[in-house]
Motif scaffolding. Structure first.
Motif, mmCIF file in Angstrom:
data_model
loop_
_atom_site.group_PDB
_atom_site.id
_atom_site.type_symbol
_atom_site.label_atom_id
_atom_site.label_comp_id
_atom_site.label_asym_id
_atom_site.label_seq_id
_atom_site.Cartn_x
_atom_site.Cartn_y
_atom_site.Cartn_z
ATOM 1 N N SER A 176 0.818 -1.204 0.000
ATOM 2 C CA SER A 176 0.000 0.000 0.000
ATOM 3 C C SER A 176 0.853 1.255 0.000
ATOM 4 C CB SER A 176 -0.911 0.033 1.229
ATOM 5 O OG SER A 176 -1.649 1.241 1.286
ATOM 6 N N VAL A 177 0.420 2.240 -0.774
ATOM 7 C CA VAL A 177 1.066 3.546 -0.716
ATOM 8 C C VAL A 177 0.648 4.298 0.544
ATOM 9 C CG1 VAL A 177 1.246 3.743 -3.218
ATOM 10 C CG2 VAL A 177 -0.761 4.696 -2.062
ATOM 11 N N MET A 178 -0.266 3.718 1.333
ATOM 12 C CA MET A 178 -0.714 4.376 2.550
ATOM 13 C C MET A 178 0.150 4.017 3.758
ATOM 14 S SD MET A 178 -2.886 6.113 1.084
ATOM 15 C CE MET A 178 -3.268 7.093 2.526
ATOM 16 N N GLY B 178 -1.439 -3.616 -4.019
ATOM 17 C CA GLY B 178 -2.542 -4.565 -4.043
ATOM 18 C C GLY B 178 -3.594 -4.265 -2.989
ATOM 19 N N TYR B 179 -3.166 -3.874 -1.795
ATOM 20 C CA TYR B 179 -4.124 -3.508 -0.748
ATOM 21 C C TYR B 179 -4.948 -2.302 -1.181
ATOM 22 C CZ TYR B 179 -5.919 -1.129 3.359
ATOM 23 O OH TYR B 179 -6.733 -0.465 4.247
ATOM 24 N N ASP B 180 -4.309 -1.326 -1.836
ATOM 25 C CA ASP B 180 -5.006 -0.115 -2.246
ATOM 26 C C ASP B 180 -6.145 -0.430 -3.216
ATOM 27 O OD1 ASP B 180 -3.122 1.411 -0.768
ATOM 28 O OD2 ASP B 180 -1.736 1.307 -2.462
ATOM 29 N N LYS B 181 -5.912 -1.382 -4.093
ATOM 30 C CA LYS B 181 -6.966 -1.772 -5.038
ATOM 31 C C LYS B 181 -8.160 -2.373 -4.296
ATOM 32 C CE LYS B 181 -3.790 -2.579 -8.900
ATOM 33 N NZ LYS B 181 -3.231 -3.573 -9.854
ATOM 34 N N ARG B 182 -7.865 -3.184 -3.292
ATOM 35 C CA ARG B 182 -8.954 -3.783 -2.510
ATOM 36 C C ARG B 182 -9.711 -2.712 -1.714
ATOM 37 N NH1 ARG B 182 -10.740 -8.192 -4.310
ATOM 38 N NH2 ARG B 182 -11.874 -8.298 -2.328
#
Length: 809
Positions: free
Chosen positions: A434-436, A463-467
């Protein structure tokens, strides 16, 4: 006398006519601005008259700071958004008041009496009032100038609270700023030049103002039409990684939760919700500040544009667009989501803020503020890693490329906040998912001793950001059970191995989750710390004048040395969380997640060994050739918050550098909350390490370990003293668990007896160390609850400046 009396009579007769100007008469010579609220500008008096024709109609009122103070520490930056509140004008006789209803407490019901009972139960706020100067049917005219010229951003209070002085708005040195005072169909904007006058007594405000007794900024206030009722709020889920709003709904049936929670997100709808891929009804558009120079501007656009990858994965085509701000656009205009390039006197935090509809959580405007000096810090780190300045050779562009890669990540991160997303500090353990998260540069040591920075930062959305975007923005076809669909998305996200852990679980230095850290890397904190220490050793062993530019003062080697010497600082904190650590999730009932699990003992001891590795003299020592290359600071180059402190006067102090690093490691290891968990977990599972075992090993590897001669022996004794201070402070801490204090006391008593027995047979240097240790213990024993050892030297400021700052990024 009769003439005087007659004049007074005539004046009294004429007075009502002078006061009773019609609406048209009051406004005919004024410049009219048409829009959501019409207003008039009086050039002769410098006043704004607001036409109010929407009484008892709610709208959004927002204050902001378009021209700021320029200090990261004060946190009053250009483009900063203040409070967002729903308000309405009411009229009672000639009196007009701006009222803020209380949306924290509601009755979401069609029953008028039920709604009224809640409204009358809780206080509202009248945030401004005035007397009408003219009326025309249902319209009234009020002098809005005092409202526009007030300290709407509360700078006076904030400067006072931060110890900078006593300030208040000076009307004589304040005025309406007409270029940014405008009215549009859905929003009316007012701006003013505001001067805060007072008596300065703070160094921060003095460092960023020509005259610290006169602080002149610009403040902006917006009246915004509320969105229509077609937006569909989305249920908040604590596992989703989103910000949200909450309120109490007193119309809730008694068997249901009275607190309602809704997601914060932009409005986004597919043209065809049934289609797998569809264009949006209206895309989300962000605009980049024209004041950002190239190649920074292109990096900001590229990084922010990564989010379109996530929206594409959620079934949208061209739903997220990033453009350059039009030349004639006002960044404060509610119609523009802005990515702003902010200048300060020091490097500092960046922010992603938003204006929300307090009723529903709908994001109306995203506002990103990126500190312009952050890229220079990344460039500095790259200089230390790459040592690029060789005589007669061109300088590589690798430093620039690393800094730009970081800016892309930063742009994506802050935009993520304005899309509704919180930080996710477990993403780094899952291939930087994640970019977060807060990313350190991931660098590698090549077999030839050179440093590889080619993969320092990610180059796409995670991948997390997409979810997360799928959960927040998926548009479901008609007939879909949205609650079940959202549960399914979260379930699949968990099944894919993505975990969300928040700020509150990662920022505190005593926090427990072994995977939730800032600026860490790798899927195991201890392994990554060991890897990073090996890389650090190589960098320090080869550190040279190639780290600074031609003709730079030799003393400025220290500026580049600091981030290299402390390159492990955040990974150290990450490894410390494995000690007394607890794996946990924000699990819901029956969602099949592991709720809690203690970190296995072997993993904790591995972390302990890695942490002790940072305290060894070989790790703390700097090469003699490097120490000899750093002279005292020359004129014009004083010590700053980003250089090491010293106990040796003007000279560079390698012992002080070691003190700051070692004391930080020990404070993480023996944090009172961590110590309490070590005691508790061993009481529940005797295979767990336990606090006494940790203290025994710590003392065995410091005080009781063989002492090297010379510089490294002095470093060992420095660590001995620091370790004892931490144990004494643990015993003296009245906020620590009493069991922790008792175990610390036991360790102190054992160590005291060992010191006394070791005194007769030791060398002078070690004897001095033992005597000082015994003196510290004696001082503690005299007044244990008031014991305060001498303060240790702190590290230079860190992330991104101010080691204990609570910035957004």
């Amino acid at each position: 006398m009769k003439k005087h009396f007659l004049f007074i009579i005539l004046l009294l007769i004429a007075a009502p006519k002078l006061q009773a100007q019609t609406y048209q008469e009051r406004t005919q010579k004024l410049t009219k601005y048409k829009g959501y609220f019409n207003f008039y500008w009086d050039e002769a008096t410098g006043k704004i008259y607001l036409e109010i024709d929407k009484f008892n109609q709610e709208f959004l009122y927002v204050n902001s700071l378009p021209a700021g103070v320029g200090s990261n520490d004060l946190g009053l930056d250009r483009g900063q958004i203040g409070d967002s509140r729903i308000v309405k004008f009411i009229k009672i006789g000639p009196k007009v008041m701006l009222i803020q209803p209380n949306y924290n407490y509601r009755a979401v019901s069609n029953n008028t009496d039920e709604r009224k009972s809640v409204e009358e139960a809780f206080a509202q706020s009248a945030i401004w009032g005035a007397t009408a100067v003219a009326t025309d049917g249902d319209k009234v005219l009020v002098d809005l100038t005092p409202f526009i010229l007030k300290d709407s951003h509360h700078l006076g209070d904030r400067l006072g609270d931060s110890g900078q002085g006593s300030y208040s708005a000076d009307e004589n040195r304040s005025a309406v700023y007409l270029p940014n005072t405008k009215s549009f169909p859905d929003n009316t904007e007012f701006e003013a030049i505001i001067t805060l006058a007072g008596k300065a007594n703070g160094s921060e405000i003095s460092s960023v103002t020509p005259d610290a007794n006169s602080v002149t900024v610009r403040m902006h206030q917006s009246f915004i039409k509320l969105p229509d009722d077609k937006y569909k709020p989305r249920k908040f889920d604590t596992r989703s990684g989103y910000f949200g709003i909450e309120y109490m709904d007193f119309a809730t049936p008694i068997g249901d939760p009275i607190v309602k929670r809704l997601l914060s997100r932009h409005r986004l709808e597919k043209k065809d919700p049934a289609a797998a891929i569809s264009e949006p009804v209206k895309p989300i558009i962000y605009y980049v500040d024209r004041g950002a120079p190239e190649p920074v501007r292109s990096a900001l656009i590229e990084g922010a544009s990564w989010w379109n990858q996530a929206f594409e994965a959620a079934g949208y085509k061209n739903a997220f667009i990033v453009k350059l701000l039009p030349e004639d656009a006002d960044p404060m205009d509610i119609r523009y989501n802005i990515i702003q390039w902010v200048h300060r006197s020091t490097r500092g935090w960046s922010y992603g803020a938003s204006i929300n509809d307090p009723r529903t959580g709908e994001i109306i405007k995203g506002q990103v503020s990126l500190g312009s000096l952050r890229d220079r810090q990344d460039y500095l780190i790259a200089e230390g890693l790459l040592q690029p300045y060789e005589d007669g050779k061109p300088v590589s562009d690798k430093m620039l490329q690393l800094a730009l890669a970081r800016l892309r990540q930063l742009s994506a991160h802050e935009v993520g906040h304005t899309l509704g997303l919180q930080h996710n500090f477990t993403a780094s353990v899952n291939d930087r998912a994640s970019v977060m998260d807060y990313p350190p540069p991931v660098v590698a040591l090549n077999t030839d001793g050179t440093i590889d920075v080619s993969k320092a930062y990610k180059t796409e959305i995670g991948g997390y950001d997409k979810r997360a975007i799928l959960y927040g923005y998926q548009d479901f076809p008609a007939g879909t059970n949205e609650d079940e669909a959202l549960k399914s998305i979260i379930g699949e996200t968990i099944k894919k191995g993505f975990l969300f852990i928040s700020d509150e679980d990662a920022r505190p230095s005593g926090s427990a989750h072994p995977q939730a850290h800032l600026w860490d890397s790798g899927n195991n904190a201890a392994d990554e710390l060991n890897r990073l220490m090996a890389l650090r050793k190589s960098v320090l062993d080869n550190f040279s004048v190639k780290a600074i530019r031609q003709d730079a003062p030799m003393a400025t080697l220290e500026e580049v040395l600091v981030p290299m010497y402390l390159i492990h600082r955040y990974q150290t904190e990450a490894a410390a969380k494995m000690l007394g650590g607890l794996y946990y999730t924000f699990a819901l009932k029956n969602d099949r997640q592991t709720v809690t699990k203690m970190v296995p003992p072997a993993e904790q001891w591995k972390a302990f060994d890695a942490l002790m590795g940072t305290l060894k003299p070989d790790a703390l020592a700097l090469p003699e050739k490097l120490i000899a290359m750093i002279p005292p600071r020359p004129t014009g180059y004083p010590r700053t918050r980003e250089t090491f402190k010293a106990r040796t006067g003007v000279t560079f102090d390698p012992m002080a550098a070691a003190e700051s690093a070692a004391s930080t490691t020990l404070s993480f290891m023996l944090h009172p909350e961590r110590a309490a968990r070590l005691v508790e977990y061993q009481s529940r599972d005797n295979t767990q390490p336990g606090l006494l075992s940790v203290l025994n090993k710590l003392v065995a590897q410091t005080w009781k370990a063989p002492q090297a001669p010379g510089y490294k022996g002095e470093l060992q004794r420095l660590v001995n003293n620091l370790a004892l201070k931490q144990i004494l402070q643990l015993a003296a801490n009245t906020n620590a668990a009493e069991s922790v204090r008792g175990i610390a006391l036991l360790q102190i008593d054992d160590l005291k007896k060992w010191m006394q027995s070791a005194l007769p047979t030791t060398t002078d240097s070690r004897k001095a160390n033992l005597l000082f240790g015994l003196a510290q213990i004696k001082q503690f024993e005299a007044t244990p609850d008031k014991f305060q050892p001498a303060k240790v030297l702190a590290m230079p400021d860190g992330s991104p400046i101010g080691a204990n700052a609570d910035g957004v990024y």
